[in-house]
Design a protein around this motif. Structure first.
Motif, PDB file in Angstrom:
ATOM      1  N   ASP A 119     -37.698 -22.234  16.803  1.00  0.00           N
ATOM      2  CA  ASP A 119     -36.671 -22.006  15.820  1.00  0.00           C
ATOM      3  C   ASP A 119     -36.518 -23.274  15.004  1.00  0.00           C
ATOM      4  OD1 ASP A 119     -33.225 -20.786  15.988  1.00  0.00           O
ATOM      5  OD2 ASP A 119     -34.778 -20.668  14.461  1.00  0.00           O
ATOM      6  N   VAL A 120     -36.716 -23.152  13.704  1.00  0.00           N
ATOM      7  CA  VAL A 120     -36.571 -24.285  12.795  1.00  0.00           C
ATOM      8  C   VAL A 120     -35.425 -23.952  11.858  1.00  0.00           C
ATOM      9  CG1 VAL A 120     -37.721 -25.693  11.072  1.00  0.00           C
ATOM     10  CG2 VAL A 120     -39.038 -24.751  12.970  1.00  0.00           C
ATOM     11  N   GLU A 121     -34.420 -24.805  11.818  1.00  0.00           N
ATOM     12  CA  GLU A 121     -33.208 -24.468  11.076  1.00  0.00           C
ATOM     13  C   GLU A 121     -32.950 -25.427   9.927  1.00  0.00           C
ATOM     14  OE1 GLU A 121     -30.745 -22.330  14.730  1.00  0.00           O
ATOM     15  OE2 GLU A 121     -29.930 -24.101  13.741  1.00  0.00           O
ATOM     16  N   GLN A 122     -32.453 -24.847   8.841  1.00  0.00           N
ATOM     17  CA  GLN A 122     -32.083 -25.616   7.659  1.00  0.00           C
ATOM     18  C   GLN A 122     -30.834 -24.992   7.069  1.00  0.00           C
ATOM     19  OE1 GLN A 122     -36.520 -25.093   5.997  1.00  0.00           O
ATOM     20  NE2 GLN A 122     -35.254 -26.379   4.678  1.00  0.00           N
ATOM     21  N   SER A 123     -30.088 -25.802   6.319  1.00  0.00           N
ATOM     22  CA  SER A 123     -28.999 -25.217   5.546  1.00  0.00           C
ATOM     23  C   SER A 123     -29.601 -24.490   4.355  1.00  0.00           C
ATOM     24  CB  SER A 123     -28.021 -26.298   5.088  1.00  0.00           C
ATOM     25  OG  SER A 123     -28.718 -27.309   4.395  1.00  0.00           O
ATOM     26  N   LEU A 124     -28.883 -23.475   3.852  1.00  0.00           N
ATOM     27  CA  LEU A 124     -29.468 -22.592   2.858  1.00  0.00           C
ATOM     28  C   LEU A 124     -29.408 -23.137   1.432  1.00  0.00           C
ATOM     29  CD1 LEU A 124     -28.340 -19.036   4.027  1.00  0.00           C
ATOM     30  CD2 LEU A 124     -30.567 -20.131   4.305  1.00  0.00           C
ATOM     31  N   PHE A 125     -28.367 -23.902   1.121  1.00  0.00           N
ATOM     32  CA  PHE A 125     -28.183 -24.320  -0.270  1.00  0.00           C
ATOM     33  C   PHE A 125     -27.810 -25.788  -0.359  1.00  0.00           C
ATOM     34  CE2 PHE A 125     -28.456 -20.190  -2.100  1.00  0.00           C
ATOM     35  CZ  PHE A 125     -27.854 -19.320  -1.209  1.00  0.00           C
ATOM     36  N   LEU A 126     -28.216 -26.408  -1.467  1.00  0.00           N
ATOM     37  CA  LEU A 126     -27.798 -27.763  -1.795  1.00  0.00           C
ATOM     38  C   LEU A 126     -27.737 -27.862  -3.310  1.00  0.00           C
ATOM     39  CD1 LEU A 126     -27.188 -30.687  -0.887  1.00  0.00           C
ATOM     40  CD2 LEU A 126     -29.637 -31.156  -1.090  1.00  0.00           C
ATOM     41  N   ILE A 156     -32.174 -33.191   2.270  1.00  0.00           N
ATOM     42  CA  ILE A 156     -32.347 -31.869   2.884  1.00  0.00           C
ATOM     43  C   ILE A 156     -32.670 -32.090   4.356  1.00  0.00           C
ATOM     44  CG2 ILE A 156     -33.657 -29.721   2.842  1.00  0.00           C
ATOM     45  CD1 ILE A 156     -34.331 -30.389  -0.112  1.00  0.00           C
ATOM     46  N   ASN A 157     -31.914 -31.413   5.215  1.00  0.00           N
ATOM     47  CA  ASN A 157     -32.039 -31.617   6.650  1.00  0.00           C
ATOM     48  C   ASN A 157     -32.673 -30.433   7.357  1.00  0.00           C
ATOM     49  OD1 ASN A 157     -30.661 -34.240   6.936  1.00  0.00           O
ATOM     50  ND2 ASN A 157     -28.899 -33.104   6.159  1.00  0.00           N
ATOM     51  N   CYS A 158     -33.261 -30.730   8.516  1.00  0.00           N
ATOM     52  CA  CYS A 158     -33.977 -29.704   9.281  1.00  0.00           C
ATOM     53  C   CYS A 158     -33.922 -30.085  10.756  1.00  0.00           C
ATOM     54  CB  CYS A 158     -35.423 -29.661   8.784  1.00  0.00           C
ATOM     55  SG  CYS A 158     -36.566 -28.692   9.772  1.00  0.00           S
ATOM     56  N   THR A 159     -33.715 -29.106  11.614  1.00  0.00           N
ATOM     57  CA  THR A 159     -33.871 -29.334  13.049  1.00  0.00           C
ATOM     58  C   THR A 159     -34.972 -28.418  13.561  1.00  0.00           C
ATOM     59  OG1 THR A 159     -32.132 -27.727  13.547  1.00  0.00           O
ATOM     60  CG2 THR A 159     -31.495 -30.036  13.414  1.00  0.00           C
ATOM     61  N   TYR A 160     -35.766 -28.936  14.474  1.00  0.00           N
ATOM     62  CA  TYR A 160     -36.884 -28.161  14.995  1.00  0.00           C
ATOM     63  C   TYR A 160     -36.815 -28.184  16.513  1.00  0.00           C
ATOM     64  CZ  TYR A 160     -38.992 -32.771  15.692  1.00  0.00           C
ATOM     65  OH  TYR A 160     -39.234 -34.056  16.092  1.00  0.00           O
ATOM     66  N   THR A 161     -37.696 -27.426  17.148  1.00  0.00           N
ATOM     67  CA  THR A 161     -37.579 -27.282  18.596  1.00  0.00           C
ATOM     68  C   THR A 161     -38.794 -27.761  19.376  1.00  0.00           C
ATOM     69  OG1 THR A 161     -38.401 -25.018  18.428  1.00  0.00           O
ATOM     70  CG2 THR A 161     -36.014 -25.319  18.424  1.00  0.00           C
ATOM     71  N   ASP A 162     -39.980 -27.753  18.739  1.00  0.00           N
ATOM     72  CA  ASP A 162     -41.187 -28.021  19.523  1.00  0.00           C
ATOM     73  C   ASP A 162     -41.517 -29.510  19.486  1.00  0.00           C
ATOM     74  OD1 ASP A 162     -44.369 -26.280  19.832  1.00  0.00           O
ATOM     75  OD2 ASP A 162     -43.691 -28.175  20.704  1.00  0.00           O
ATOM     76  N   LYS A 174     -49.766 -22.399  15.089  1.00  0.00           N
ATOM     77  CA  LYS A 174     -49.473 -21.860  13.769  1.00  0.00           C
ATOM     78  C   LYS A 174     -48.266 -22.620  13.249  1.00  0.00           C
ATOM     79  CE  LYS A 174     -47.158 -18.044  16.149  1.00  0.00           C
ATOM     80  NZ  LYS A 174     -47.472 -18.533  17.488  1.00  0.00           N
ATOM     81  N   LEU A 175     -48.073 -22.590  11.957  1.00  0.00           N
ATOM     82  CA  LEU A 175     -46.916 -23.272  11.394  1.00  0.00           C
ATOM     83  C   LEU A 175     -45.671 -22.412  11.573  1.00  0.00           C
ATOM     84  CD1 LEU A 175     -48.092 -24.831   8.021  1.00  0.00           C
ATOM     85  CD2 LEU A 175     -47.650 -25.979  10.171  1.00  0.00           C
ATOM     86  N   ILE A 176     -44.593 -23.015  11.992  1.00  0.00           N
ATOM     87  CA  ILE A 176     -43.302 -22.347  12.076  1.00  0.00           C
ATOM     88  C   ILE A 176     -42.423 -22.922  10.985  1.00  0.00           C
ATOM     89  CG2 ILE A 176     -41.308 -21.839  13.521  1.00  0.00           C
ATOM     90  CD1 ILE A 176     -43.931 -20.665  14.547  1.00  0.00           C
ATOM     91  N   PHE A 177     -42.002 -22.052  10.074  1.00  0.00           N
ATOM     92  CA  PHE A 177     -41.221 -22.500   8.922  1.00  0.00           C
ATOM     93  C   PHE A 177     -39.735 -22.327   9.174  1.00  0.00           C
ATOM     94  CE2 PHE A 177     -44.319 -23.376   5.678  1.00  0.00           C
ATOM     95  CZ  PHE A 177     -45.445 -22.727   6.125  1.00  0.00           C
ATOM     96  N   GLY A 178     -38.969 -23.210   8.574  1.00  0.00           N
ATOM     97  CA  GLY A 178     -37.531 -23.044   8.542  1.00  0.00           C
ATOM     98  C   GLY A 178     -37.138 -21.985   7.533  1.00  0.00           C
ATOM     99  N   THR A 179     -35.838 -21.763   7.429  1.00  0.00           N
ATOM    100  CA  THR A 179     -35.324 -20.711   6.550  1.00  0.00           C
ATOM    101  C   THR A 179     -35.379 -21.098   5.081  1.00  0.00           C
ATOM    102  OG1 THR A 179     -33.135 -21.605   6.963  1.00  0.00           O
ATOM    103  CG2 THR A 179     -33.780 -19.682   8.258  1.00  0.00           C
ATOM    104  N   GLY A 180     -35.598 -22.391   4.814  1.00  0.00           N
ATOM    105  CA  GLY A 180     -35.662 -22.840   3.428  1.00  0.00           C
ATOM    106  C   GLY A 180     -34.300 -23.277   2.906  1.00  0.00           C
TER     107      GLY A 180
END
Lengths: 115, 108
Positions: B3-10, B20-26, B95-101
């Motif tokens: 699960d890769v998470e990002q805020s939706l808007f800036l 722009i921030n992102c948290t990842y799990t692996d 494989k690449l796991i993308f955040g929500t953008g």
């Protein structure tokens, strides 16, 4: 080099119709991918092919099938389209299995609407 | 799970910095990436960072990686209207796991 190409660019289907989205890459990449992009959901992996002759399910495979026709081509088929499959579909490829940055290259997308 | 998470808007003013921030799990990801998607187009690799680095600078872009907290950030200095786009972070497994953008909007 054209990179990753997708056809068609736009498509409108009625519920229950079938269609195949085509993808081709000319970079001699081993791995190819199909994603769908929906607002607020980011990119979700539908299916991928790590190498010619292999395919695997991604996060959201239901309602789709794929064919890795050869090293260049990877098609996505909707057998019986549903409104929930309205989305933008992206194909991508990368030269997996090697060390290094391993950049993934994307096609321009297919915008699909299912009525 | 992955699960890769990002805020939706800036939203930022032209000339300001964007973060722009992102948290990842692996934690085994070798590389972490930032991709940019301009309107009506596919994603393009913007920059990346090797997992044993803390920071990478590339012209107006600065990538910071905090492996302990599994946190990745992208700073764009002197943000321009041409930077308006959706930015995706991604972690690299088989494989690449993308955040929500994150949709970045730059206003004058």
């Amino acid at each position: 080099n054209a990179g990753v190409t997708q056809t068609p660019k736009f498509q409108v289907l009625k519920t229950g119709q079938s269609m195949t989205l085509q993808c081709a890459q000319d970079m001699n990449h081993n791995s190819m991918y199909w994603y769908r992009q929906d607002p607020g959901m980011g990119l979700r992996l539908i299916y991928y092919s790590a190498s010619e002759g292999t395919t695997d399910k991604g996060e959201v495979p239901n309602g789709y099938n794929v064919s890795r026709l050869n090293k260049r081509e990877f098609s996505l088929r909707l057998e019986s389209a549903a409104p929930s499959q309205t989305s933008v579909y992206f194909c991508a490829s990368r030269q997996a299995g090697t060390s290094g940055v391993n950049e993934q290259f994307f096609g321009p997308g297919t915008r699909l609407t299912v009525l | 799970g992955e699960d890769v998470e990002q805020s939706l808007f800036l939203s930022v003013r032209e000339g300001d910095s964007s973060v722009i921030n992102c948290t990842y799990t692996d934690s085994s990801s070798t590389y972490l990436y930032w991709y940019k998607q301009e309107p009506g187009a596919g994603l393009q690799l913007l920059t990346y960072i090797f997992s044993n680095m803390d920071m990478k600078q590339d012209q107006r872009l600065t990538v910071l990686l905090n492996k302990k907290d599994k946190h990745l950030s992208l700073r764009i200095a002197d943000t321009q209207t041409g930077d308006s786009a959706i930015y995706f972070c991604a972690e690299n497994t088989d494989k690449l796991i993308f955040g929500t953008g994150t949709r970045l909007q730059v206003f004058p």
